[in-house]
Write an enzyme that holds these catalytic residues in place. Structure first.
Site, short mmCIF file in Angstrom:
data_model
loop_
_atom_site.label_atom_id
_atom_site.label_comp_id
_atom_site.label_asym_id
_atom_site.label_seq_id
_atom_site.Cartn_x
_atom_site.Cartn_y
_atom_site.Cartn_z
N HIS A 107 35.29 112.67 38.19
CA HIS A 107 35.07 112.84 39.63
C HIS A 107 33.58 113.04 39.93
O HIS A 107 32.98 112.31 40.72
CB HIS A 107 35.88 114.04 40.13
CG HIS A 107 35.69 114.36 41.58
ND1 HIS A 107 36.63 114.06 42.54
CD2 HIS A 107 34.66 114.94 42.25
CE1 HIS A 107 36.18 114.45 43.72
NE2 HIS A 107 34.98 114.99 43.58
N GLU A 108 33.00 114.04 39.26
CA GLU A 108 31.58 114.32 39.53
C GLU A 108 30.70 113.15 39.10
O GLU A 108 29.67 112.88 39.72
CB GLU A 108 31.15 115.62 38.83
CG GLU A 108 31.89 116.88 39.30
CD GLU A 108 31.87 117.06 40.81
OE1 GLU A 108 30.91 116.61 41.48
OE2 GLU A 108 32.84 117.65 41.35
N HIS A 150 30.47 110.73 41.88
CA HIS A 150 29.41 111.11 42.83
C HIS A 150 28.04 110.74 42.24
O HIS A 150 27.16 110.24 42.95
CB HIS A 150 29.42 112.62 43.07
CG HIS A 150 30.49 113.11 43.98
ND1 HIS A 150 30.72 112.60 45.24
CD2 HIS A 150 31.41 114.12 43.83
CE1 HIS A 150 31.73 113.26 45.81
NE2 HIS A 150 32.16 114.17 44.98
N HIS A 189 27.34 107.18 42.69
CA HIS A 189 26.99 106.92 44.09
C HIS A 189 25.53 107.26 44.33
O HIS A 189 24.81 106.58 45.05
CB HIS A 189 27.91 107.78 44.98
CG HIS A 189 28.02 107.32 46.40
ND1 HIS A 189 28.57 108.12 47.37
CD2 HIS A 189 27.66 106.18 47.02
CE1 HIS A 189 28.53 107.48 48.53
NE2 HIS A 189 27.98 106.30 48.35
ZN LIG Z 1 33.76 115.58 45.17
#
Ligand SMILES: [Zn+2]
Length: 715
Positions: A502-503, A506, A509
């Site tokens: 998940h991290e 990010h 991104h």
């Molecule tokens: Zn998040």
């Protein structure tokens, strides 16, 4: 062990000046960083450097703003909007280092600085957002926008910049501005009381038990409760208070204390008592009651929205989001609601059969949920965490996530060993693109420690921009995974693995971003969109093909078995009816509170909430994830009219991943490159919905999410 780390930190400290070229007599924030990739010279930055750098940074920032406002030339995109992008460099330089370290590696000194800085910074940013001269110039450019021949990105920047001023009240009359600032300060003090009341209410109840009340509890839970009692005893000043806790066991409405008790205790009467203490927080008609506070906040927000020209607070908030109106949010919540409740009812029935088989003659109630769902879990979804962990060493998982992005986008990660970071646990990699060119720097700081705040997050030490040359980012992921024990590697749970992916989503991104203007780079988009790139990457962690490629036993080297993978994936469907129902109920409650109109009378919070929950048909066995009186996300945090964001992003990521499933290849090259070009590289340079449609060819649909969560009725 600790000593060795300390000495090695000292050694690297001694060697660092050569590496960074920093003059020790000058504040490092006032010098150019000729470090590799411009990584901050952490070893040279001392606590006393922050405040002077902040002060000079704010002053420089205001001078730069003045220069824009006082420019004798008439306002143009270049001399106003683009110049604004260039302001505040020193402030950003110090802020990025400080705010990162204040979260991941704090100290009493940094915390003190944080308290001092917070009002200074908010006053500073007010000076800019309320600067009428600056707004006039921005507005003049905006009024003239049709004649300017701007690129898409420039138009979006112009619109967003102006909108930021307007949403702070730039178009209002002086009277209105005054009322807005009155409302803001009232809301802010009501929010503070809301939070303080909640804390008092959570700390204000304790279930004090004798040894004979501990039926069903495991040794670990009993030990923690005994420990809690001992601590209470030590902290009591009065003798009678001390004796109250002597040889007792204490449970509280803190989730970490309550959930284990509700799960394990076979004493139904005590489960009911503790559960009720939790759901009644802020609703006890005492000095720390939150009913009125919540209703007042909601009403003030409604008034503020009306002054700003919006029908309700939700309309005002959503105007900045991917979903634009309350109707769109309600439509989404309504679509998910029925499948979630339907599934929850099946779960109640499953639990009822267990209770019946045990010979009980009660109906499952809200306080029975944890106890009986655990029995169902053991029967149907059991997963032995200890058997899985040896396959999930941190290094294996990192290799897995690096390989995933290599297969998707051709990225490579090379660990760098000669750059000193702020803590020995933090590691750093150079990220290179398919063609070998430098793309960014990635820092991973994975282990829990006492001076790190809880949770997991992504942040950056340097942003991305192409305005004055090519600036590539330095991105960081911080987690709280258990540190390795003894000589073995750090072993993660599957939950940890999902968090890491998940991290890292990010982080991608923030790394693949390739925009001209830094304020629109990376993760700058709306709240109900920015969890898409992170939650999307989680899907690869659960792909058997990907799992097998990295989950090998750290001692034997054998890959994880299909049987274990099946169990792992099956376990993720457990209790989804409950999880979704309680979450959606709270999302409805949030929306209901924020679609009231300003001239309605002050609401009775309990009546309001019951009506709201009755309307959707919430079942008695489940309470909303947050009742009004302890819904801190919306009454003392930044999530008002935004609690739905989590599930909205889940709709997006499930639907986006479904595109890969449809073509039968989770690394399909065409889709991968489209994903990069339309989402991961775009920052907020276009409307979020347009970006999604660019990738998917249509607007998002909810069916893939229902499937992922086991709510599609196939079970
Ligand atoms: Zn998040």
């Amino acid at each position: 062990m600790r000593k060795i780390i300390f000495i090695s930190a000292l050694l690297t400290m001694l060697s660092c000046n050569k590496q960074t070229g920093i003059d020790p007599n000058i504040n490092p924030f006032f010098q150019e960083w000729n470090t590799a990739y411009q990584v901050p010279p952490f070893m040279d930055i001392k606590d006393e450097h922050y405040m002077p750098a902040y002060e000079r940074g704010m002053l420089e920032n205001l001078n730069e703003i003045d220069a824009i406002v006082n420019n004798p030339e008439s306002p143009t995109f270049a001399n106003t909007i683009e110049e604004l992008e260039r302001t505040g460099k020193l402030l950003a330089k110090v802020s990025r280092v400080f705010s990162n370290l204040a979260s991941s590696n704090t100290s009493p000194k940094l915390q003190e600085l944080q308290r001092d800085l917070s009002p200074m910074l908010s006053a500073h940013y007010d000076k800019i957002s309320l600067n009428q001269g600056l707004f006039n110039r921005v507005d003049a450019v905006w009024q003239n926008r049709k004649r300017l021949d701007l690129t898409k990105e420039q138009s979006k920047l112009l619109n967003d910049t102006r909108k930021g001023f307007v949403r702070s009240g730039a178009l209002l009359s002086d009277d209105q501005k005054e009322r807005i600032s009155e409302i803001n300060s009232k809301i802010s003090s009501l929010s503070t009381s809301f939070g303080q009341n909640l804390l008092a209410e959570t700390n204000g109840f304790e279930l004090i038990l004798d040894a004979s009340d501990l039926e069903g509890l495991s040794d670990a839970v009993i030990a923690a409760a005994a420990d809690a009692a001992r601590q209470k005893m030590e902290n009591s000043e009065l003798e009678e208070d001390k004796s109250k806790y002597k040889d007792k066991y204490v449970f509280t409405p803190h989730r970490s204390s309550m959930y284990p008790f509700l799960t394990e205790s076979t004493r139904r009467d005590l489960r009911e008592k503790l559960y009720n203490s939790y759901v009644m927080r802020g609703d006890n008609n005492n000095g720390t009651d939150n009913k009125k506070t919540a209703a007042q906040i909601a009403k003030l927000r409604a008034e503020r929205a009306q002054i700003m020209g919006y029908k309700t607070h939700a309309h005002f908030i959503l105007d900045d989001n991917m979903l634009k109106t309350p109707k769109e949010v309600y439509d989404l919540l309504n679509k998910l609601w029925d499948p979630a409740v339907k599934r929850a009812k099946v779960e109640v029935a499953d639990m009822q059969s267990v209770a019946d088989a045990e010979g009980h003659d009660f109906k499952i109630a809200a306080w029975d949920w944890w106890h009986y769902s655990e029995k169902v879990r053991k029967e149907k979804y059991d997963l032995d965490e200890a058997a899985i962990k040896p396959f999930l060493s941190l290094d294996n998982v990192l290799e897995g996530v690096f390989n995933t992005t290599n297969k998707l986008w051709g990225l490579s990660f090379t660990e760098i060993f000669d750059i000193d970071l702020y803590h020995p646990d933090a590691r750093i990699w150079q990220v290179t693109d398919k063609d070998g060119s430098h793309l960014g720097v990635f820092i991973g700081d994975y282990f829990t420690r006492s001076n790190k705040r809880g949770g997991a997050w992504m942040s950056s030490f340097k942003g991305q921009s192409n305005l004055d040359g090519r600036e590539r980012p330095i991105v960081v992921n911080v987690c709280n995974f258990p540190a390795p024990v003894g000589d073995g590697p750090a072993l993660l749970s599957f939950d940890n693995v999902v968090t890491l992916f998940h991290e890292f989503g990010h982080a991608m991104h923030g790394t693949l971003t390739n925009v001209k203007y830094g304020s629109m780079a990376g993760t700058s988009g709306p709240r109900d969109f920015i969890e898409l790139p992170s939650q999307l990457l989680e899907h690869w962690a659960s792909e058997p093909e990907v799992l097998k490629s990295f989950a090998t036993h750290y001692q034997t080297g054998e890959p994880i078995s299909d049987e274990l993978i099946d169990k792992l994936l099956n376990a993720s469907k457990f209790n989804q009816g409950f999880i979704n129902t309680e979450y959606l109920a709270a999302s409805f409650l949030d929306m209901d509170w924020h679609t009231i109109s300003a001239d309605e009378e002050l609401k009775d919070a309990n009546k309001f909430e019951s009506k709201s929950m009755k309307k959707i048909g919430l079942i008695a066995e489940i309470a909303p994830r947050y009742r009004t009186t302890y819904f801190a996300h919306i009454f003392s945090g930044g999530y008002s009219s935004g609690y739905y964001s989590y599930v909205h992003a889940a709709v997006l990521d499930s639907d986006a991943f479904e595109a890969f499933k449809e073509v039968g290849d989770v690394f399909d090259p065409t889709l991968s490159s489209k994903l990069r070009s339309s989402i991961y590289s775009m920052g907020s340079t276009e409307e979020a919905m347009d970006l999604f449609v660019k990738f998917r060819g249509r607007k998002p649909v909810i069916e893939p999410l229902l499937k992922v969560r086991g709510l599609d009725g196939t079970e």
